[in-house]
Structure formats: structure tokens, C-alpha cells
Motif scaffolding. Structure first.
Motif, PDB file in Angstrom:
ATOM      1  N   ILE A   1       0.954  -1.139   0.057  1.00 21.23           N
ATOM      2  CA  ILE A   1       0.130   0.030  -0.125  1.00 21.23           C
ATOM      3  C   ILE A   1       0.840   1.037   0.006  1.00 21.23           C
ATOM      4  O   ILE A   1       1.711   1.243   0.843  1.00 21.23           O
ATOM      5  CB  ILE A   1      -0.990   0.099   1.336  1.00 21.23           C
ATOM      6  N   MET A   2       0.496   2.177  -0.909  1.00 17.98           N
ATOM      7  CA  MET A   2       1.616   3.288  -1.094  1.00 17.98           C
ATOM      8  C   MET A   2       1.004   4.407  -0.946  1.00 17.98           C
ATOM      9  O   MET A   2      -0.243   4.601  -1.154  1.00 17.98           O
ATOM     10  CB  MET A   2       2.334   3.078  -2.631  1.00 17.98           C
ATOM     11  N   SER A   3       1.584   5.423  -0.633  1.00 15.92           N
ATOM     12  CA  SER A   3       1.118   6.967  -0.507  1.00 15.92           C
ATOM     13  C   SER A   3       1.307   7.769  -1.875  1.00 15.92           C
ATOM     14  O   SER A   3       2.264   7.654  -2.495  1.00 15.92           O
ATOM     15  CB  SER A   3       1.443   7.846   0.602  1.00 15.92           C
ATOM     16  N   ASP A   4       0.220   8.249  -2.532  1.00 12.51           N
ATOM     17  CA  ASP A   4       0.325   9.324  -3.395  1.00 12.51           C
ATOM     18  C   ASP A   4       0.421  10.625  -3.166  1.00 12.51           C
ATOM     19  O   ASP A   4      -0.004  11.554  -3.987  1.00 12.51           O
ATOM     20  CB  ASP A   4      -1.086   9.050  -4.281  1.00 12.51           C
ATOM     21  N   ALA A   5       0.295  10.911  -1.677  1.00 15.55           N
ATOM     22  CA  ALA A   5       0.444  12.365  -1.444  1.00 15.55           C
ATOM     23  C   ALA A   5       1.452  13.070  -1.947  1.00 15.55           C
ATOM     24  O   ALA A   5       2.600  12.590  -1.790  1.00 15.55           O
ATOM     25  CB  ALA A   5       0.313  12.540   0.221  1.00 15.55           C
ATOM     26  N   GLU A   6       1.111  14.247  -2.470  1.00 13.98           N
ATOM     27  CA  GLU A   6       2.188  15.110  -2.762  1.00 13.98           C
ATOM     28  C   GLU A   6       3.374  15.780  -1.787  1.00 13.98           C
ATOM     29  O   GLU A   6       2.977  16.012  -0.629  1.00 13.98           O
ATOM     30  CB  GLU A   6       1.808  16.516  -3.428  1.00 13.98           C
ATOM     31  N   GLY A   7       4.427  15.512  -2.068  1.00  5.65           N
ATOM     32  CA  GLY A   7       5.671  15.774  -1.122  1.00  5.65           C
ATOM     33  C   GLY A   7       5.846  14.573  -0.008  1.00  5.65           C
ATOM     34  O   GLY A   7       6.697  15.051   0.927  1.00  5.65           O
ATOM     35  N   PHE A   8       5.185  13.521  -0.219  1.00  2.58           N
ATOM     36  CA  PHE A   8       5.253  12.653   0.747  1.00  2.58           C
ATOM     37  C   PHE A   8       6.892  11.896   0.652  1.00  2.58           C
ATOM     38  O   PHE A   8       7.592  11.613   1.785  1.00  2.58           O
ATOM     39  CB  PHE A   8       4.634  11.344   0.436  1.00  2.58           C
ATOM     40  N   GLY A   9       7.826  11.895  -0.218  1.00  6.37           N
ATOM     41  CA  GLY A   9       8.872  11.405  -0.429  1.00  6.37           C
ATOM     42  C   GLY A   9       9.016  10.352  -1.327  1.00  6.37           C
ATOM     43  O   GLY A   9       8.215   9.999  -1.949  1.00  6.37           O
ATOM     44  N   ALA A  10      10.380  10.051  -1.901  1.00  5.30           N
ATOM     45  CA  ALA A  10      10.825   9.086  -2.706  1.00  5.30           C
ATOM     46  C   ALA A  10      10.297   7.738  -2.476  1.00  5.30           C
ATOM     47  O   ALA A  10       9.873   6.981  -3.252  1.00  5.30           O
ATOM     48  CB  ALA A  10      12.388   9.108  -2.852  1.00  5.30           C
ATOM     49  N   ILE A  11      10.420   7.418  -1.058  1.00  9.31           N
ATOM     50  CA  ILE A  11       9.962   6.032  -0.653  1.00  9.31           C
ATOM     51  C   ILE A  11       8.422   6.149  -0.412  1.00  9.31           C
ATOM     52  O   ILE A  11       8.216   6.566   0.606  1.00  9.31           O
ATOM     53  CB  ILE A  11      10.873   5.425   0.346  1.00  9.31           C
ATOM     54  N   THR A  12       7.544   5.318  -1.121  1.00  8.74           N
ATOM     55  CA  THR A  12       6.101   5.894  -0.919  1.00  8.74           C
ATOM     56  C   THR A  12       5.578   4.606  -0.227  1.00  8.74           C
ATOM     57  O   THR A  12       4.269   4.536   0.068  1.00  8.74           O
ATOM     58  CB  THR A  12       5.450   5.861  -2.260  1.00  8.74           C
ATOM     59  N   THR A  13       6.292   3.630  -0.173  1.00 11.42           N
ATOM     60  CA  THR A  13       5.645   2.406   0.649  1.00 11.42           C
ATOM     61  C   THR A  13       5.236   2.578   1.939  1.00 11.42           C
ATOM     62  O   THR A  13       5.822   2.899   2.867  1.00 11.42           O
ATOM     63  CB  THR A  13       6.485   1.233   0.581  1.00 11.42           C
ATOM     64  N   LEU A  14       3.729   2.345   2.382  1.00 13.45           N
ATOM     65  CA  LEU A  14       3.282   2.641   3.838  1.00 13.45           C
ATOM     66  C   LEU A  14       3.349   1.240   4.328  1.00 13.45           C
ATOM     67  O   LEU A  14       3.454   1.061   5.640  1.00 13.45           O
ATOM     68  CB  LEU A  14       1.991   3.018   3.714  1.00 13.45           C
ATOM     69  N   CYS A  15       3.000   0.164   3.743  1.00 15.21           N
ATOM     70  CA  CYS A  15       2.713  -0.959   4.065  1.00 15.21           C
ATOM     71  C   CYS A  15       2.832  -2.073   3.154  1.00 15.21           C
ATOM     72  O   CYS A  15       2.673  -2.023   2.072  1.00 15.21           O
ATOM     73  CB  CYS A  15       1.291  -1.200   4.361  1.00 15.21           C
ATOM     74  N   GLY A  16       3.479  -3.554   3.624  1.00 17.02           N
ATOM     75  CA  GLY A  16       3.424  -4.267   2.725  1.00 17.02           C
ATOM     76  C   GLY A  16       3.187  -5.751   3.332  1.00 17.02           C
ATOM     77  O   GLY A  16       3.292  -6.065   4.746  1.00 17.02           O
ATOM     78  N   GLY A  17       2.951  -6.719   2.352  1.00 12.31           N
ATOM     79  CA  GLY A  17       2.660  -8.070   3.080  1.00 12.31           C
ATOM     80  C   GLY A  17       2.451  -8.935   2.045  1.00 12.31           C
ATOM     81  O   GLY A  17       2.656  -8.898   0.673  1.00 12.31           O
ATOM     82  N   GLY A  18       1.959 -10.133   2.512  1.00 13.12           N
ATOM     83  CA  GLY A  18       1.633 -11.393   1.339  1.00 13.12           C
ATOM     84  C   GLY A  18       1.709 -12.529   2.162  1.00 13.12           C
ATOM     85  O   GLY A  18       1.506 -12.722   3.428  1.00 13.12           O
ATOM     86  N   ARG A  19       1.461 -13.636   1.143  1.00  6.80           N
ATOM     87  CA  ARG A  19       1.183 -15.084   1.635  1.00  6.80           C
ATOM     88  C   ARG A  19       2.712 -15.788   2.050  1.00  6.80           C
ATOM     89  O   ARG A  19       3.519 -15.467   1.342  1.00  6.80           O
ATOM     90  CB  ARG A  19       0.452 -15.704   0.737  1.00  6.80           C
ATOM     91  N   TYR A  20       2.672 -16.648   3.073  1.00  7.07           N
ATOM     92  CA  TYR A  20       4.068 -17.307   3.139  1.00  7.07           C
ATOM     93  C   TYR A  20       3.858 -18.646   3.606  1.00  7.07           C
ATOM     94  O   TYR A  20       4.313 -19.125   4.862  1.00  7.07           O
ATOM     95  CB  TYR A  20       4.778 -16.389   4.736  1.00  7.07           C
ATOM     96  N   ASN A  21       3.197 -19.493   2.611  1.00 11.21           N
ATOM     97  CA  ASN A  21       3.165 -20.846   2.923  1.00 11.21           C
ATOM     98  C   ASN A  21       4.396 -21.417   2.886  1.00 11.21           C
ATOM     99  O   ASN A  21       5.363 -21.277   2.052  1.00 11.21           O
ATOM    100  CB  ASN A  21       2.273 -21.440   1.760  1.00 11.21           C
ATOM    101  N   GLY A  22       4.509 -22.330   3.874  1.00  2.00           N
ATOM    102  CA  GLY A  22       5.996 -22.965   3.994  1.00  2.00           C
ATOM    103  C   GLY A  22       6.947 -22.489   5.102  1.00  2.00           C
ATOM    104  O   GLY A  22       8.056 -22.976   5.580  1.00  2.00           O
TER     105      GLY A  22
END
Length: 421
Positions: free
Chosen positions: A270-291
């Protein structure tokens, strides 16, 4: 000489800590509605947990972990992320045997990574995350994603976007891995030393390399989506369909790989599209981890989760000029003139706090004018004035600071009066 905090850390001071509390309380209430229960794990774990769980080819394990030996010569590491610890606890306490499945958990706490401090990124930072372990239903992938999106919505963020990808199952990943090795091998000497090591172990990490980002071979590398088998494609289509029926918009990015080795099938940010937020826009990350449960010595138990940084969430709120509804009201300030009156205010303040009122009184022996200034400074709704005359009469003057009206109230009725006011 003054001692300052270590580089890459911060003090959360009053005036700001209330915003953290509001975010944490909002997240906890949301998890209650989704039926995720809180788990608290140690701040440090055996180093092997992260080497096996996170992956020994990741930047986290190779460069960013705070690792030390204790007095028993054991290798321990300050946790760099939350999932490995939660899954370790799941395995150790045999949660797979619980009657209610899948096991749905959330956590909030400090994590530690040695990296260059920058805006919104610290060496000690706080993560909120959720994990759902014990189900391989695509619907729970969508549920986890929806929880993250709903949290940002409830906190008032509007300029966020969800980005999705499928990393496929083991068969798909092996086919893609072989294609990447064949693609990069002829020119691997053009890449950094880390990528050269990753080529045989985990060439997918090359696509996520910070140093070689922009290299033409990365730009035209084989896409994982072209190697997804029928089962992986079907799984991903179901995840997207469940998001569609919830009305959650998303973008597809075949280059989204995430930075941890344990991910497979669904991956998202999930990323921010807000103006001036910065070069690194990722707010949240995740996914599946079977195994992952098997990797750290447990039974097979598919899982999915996400983690987000509270610091980056705070930065996104600032970028969008979102004001959180922090309640700072003080119900009453007790003004005392003289020692006998001070004893009475101490007694009344104690009883008022037991009734749930927010109360303050003077501890600097200021004159009445100074106490009124203090009451005004903290925005007290009411001021209760007690001096010798009030003690003799058994009643206090209660002033409403907003209207300016004042009324004499018997001591035994003051708390009830303030509650009604």
C-alpha cells in the motif's frame, strides 16, 4: 557533557504520543471487529530464527540485523520484523491444535534494523502487523488486505493505492528462478557483489537490489507472471475477485517482489500518493507465506499477513494534513488557597479521578492568579476554587471557563455537578 539518544532513534514526547495512542487504539479496535487477537513476542530472538525465516540472502539478514552474543555465548538478534517471531510462537505453542482456525493475530511493537536513517525511517521503529495462519483460502488474503486498507481509511488517509502481484507457488517460482539465472548469468559481473551471491541462491532478490536498480537486465528480466502455473493463476484471480466484491481498487505490478524470502502467492504493498511524501512511498507491505512454519520446524500451516510502520503512517497523515481527533480536555482544575484548602482539593481530586474525570491541581504553590493561568493553559473546562471562606461554608466556587459563569456548590455535590457540566 549531555548524552543524546542514539542515531536513528527518537523520543515520542507528550503532544505527539497521544497521536500514537490514537492510532494504536484504532488499530486494536479494528482488529477486534475482524477477530484478530493480540500477541506480544520478545524483542530479541535466536538469530537462527531470522536467518531461516526471513532468508539469509536478504539485506535484512546480511546487513541490517542487530546481532550479539549473550553471556551464555548464544547468538541473539533484536527482531528486525514481526512475522518470524509470531510464526515461531505459533509453532512453539502448538496453536495449530486450537479449536478456532485459522489463528488470527495482531501485534504492535518496536523493530530494529541498521540502515541509513532518513525521513520516516529509523533504526528503531514501531510496526503494527497482522497474521492469519492455518488457511490457504484466497478469501482470507482479501480479508487481510481489506483490514490494512480500512485502517488507513479510518485514520483519514485518502491518497493511498493498493498494488498487487502473485509470486506463485513452488513450481512456478522454480521455473521463474531458472529463467532468471539463465537471463543474468552471462553478465552477472556487471552487478554488485551481493547480486552475484544471490544469482544461484535467490535470483529474485536481484530484482529488488537498491544498487543495481535501473540496470537494463533488471528492466527486461523475465516476468514471474509468465511462469505462473494454472493453479497459481486461479488462486490470484480469486483474490482479485474477492477484492472486487468488497469494492477495493488495486493496481497490478508484475515487478513487485517484496524484500523477504518467505513470500509466495499473493504479495501486496500500500503506497502513498500524497504530494511531497517522499521518494519512498510504501506505507505497508505483506503477502502469503506458505511453508514458513515448516522452515522453522513446525507443521504445515499456510499463512498471510502484513506489517506497517507507525512512523511512516504519521508522515503520511502529515503529508495529507490530516488532524486526528485527539481528546485533550481537562474536566476540572482545583484551585487551593492555603494548606487546609490544599488538603481538601487533594481529597476531591482523588475522588473525581476515581469517577473517571480528568483532573489537575497546583503543585507549585502558586497564587490564585498563577493557578488560573495554569488552568487556562491546559484548557480546563471548570475551575473549583477553595479557600478559607469556602472551607467554613462547606462549599466551593465552581467556574465554567467557557461561559465565565460561576456557582457555589456543596463539597459533596461537586463531582456530580462537574459530571453534568
Amino acid at each position: 557533557m549531555a548524552i543524546n539518544i542514539p542515531r536513528g532513534t527518537q523520543d515520542i514526547l507528550p503532544g505527539v504520543s497521544e497521536h500514537w495512542q490514537y492510532i494504536e487504539q484504532t488499530a486494536a479496535e479494528l482488529c477486534r471487529q475482524y477477530q484478530y487477537k493480540e500477541i506480544r513476542t520478545p524483542v530479541f530472538e535466536h538469530t537462527e530464527l531470522f536467518e531461516r525465516g526471513v532468508g539469509d540472502t536478504t539485506d535484512i539478514v546480511q546487513k541490517e540485523m542487530y546481532t550479539f552474543k549473550d553471556r551464555g555465548d548464544r547468538n541473539l538478534t533484536l527482531r528486525p520484523e514481526g512475522t518470524a517471531s509470531v510464526v515461531r510462537s505459533y509453532v512453539q505453542h502448538k496453536m495449530h491444535g486450537q479449536a478456532v482456525q485459522p489463528v488470527k493475530l495482531f501485534y504492535t511493537g518496536p523493530m530494529f534494523r541498521y540502515e541509513r536513517p532518513q525521513a520516516g525511517r529509523f533504526r528503531q521503529f514501531v510496526q503494527f502487523g497482522v497474521e492469519a495462519i492455518g488457511s490457504d483460502d484466497p478469501a482470507i488474503d482479501a480479508e487481510v488486505i481489506s483490514l490494512a486498507m480500512e485502517l488507513y481509511s479510518r485514520l483519514g488517509l485518502k491518497k493511498v493505492k493498493l498494488v498487487l502481484n502473485s509470486l506463485g507457488d513452488t513450481e512456478s517460482r522454480i521455473a521463474h528462478k531458472n529463467a532468471l539465472i539463465e537471463h543474468f548469468s552471462p553478465r552477472i559481473e556487471e552487478f554488485c557483489s551481493d547480486c552475484q551471491v544471490r544469482l544461484d541462491k535467490n535470483p529474485l532478490r536481484i530484482l529488488d537490489c537498491k544498487k543495481d536498480r535501473g540496470h537494463e537486465l533488471i528492466e527486461n528480466a523475465p516476468s514471474l507472471k509468465d511462469y505462473l502455473n494454472e493453479e497459481s493463476q486461479s488462486y490470484f484471480e480469486k483474490v482479485k475477485r474477492y477484492l472486487d466484491v468488497m469494492g477495493i481498487e488495486y493496481e497490478l505490478d508484475p515487478n513487485l517482489v517484496r524484500g523477504l524470502d518467505y513470500y509466495n502467492h499473493t504479495a501486496f504493498e500500500i503506497m502513498s500518493d500524497a504530494e511531497g511524501f517522499g521518494a519512498i512511498t510504501t506505507l505497508c507491505g505483506g503477502g502469503r507465506y506458505n511453508g514458513l512454519t515448516e522452515e522453522i520446524g513446525g507443521p504445515s500451516a499456510p499463512g498471510i499477513g502484513f506489517a506497517l510502520s507507525i512512523e511512516r503512517l504519521m508522515a503520511a497523515l502529515e503529508a495529507e494534513n490530516v488532524t486526528l481527533p485527539i481528546k485533550t480536555r481537562v474536566d476540572c482544575y482545583f484551585v487551593a488557597m492555603g494548606e487546609a484548602a490544599k488538603e481538601k482539593t487533594v481529597s476531591l481530586a482523588f475522588e473525581a479521578r476515581k469517577k473517571g474525570l480528568s483532573v489537575e491541581l497546583d503543585y507549585l504553590n502558586r497564587k490564585m492568579k498563577g493557578q488560573f493561568k495554569a488552568a487556562d493553559r491546559i484548557k480546563a473546562s471548570n475551575v473549583v476554587i477553595i479557600g478559607e471562606d469556602e472551607l467554613t461554608a462547606g462549599k466551593a466556587a465552581v467556574k465554567n471557563m467557557e461561559s465565565g459563569s460561576q456557582k457555589d456548590v456543596m463539597f459533596e455535590e461537586i463531582i456530580q455537578y462537574i459530571e453534568k457540566a
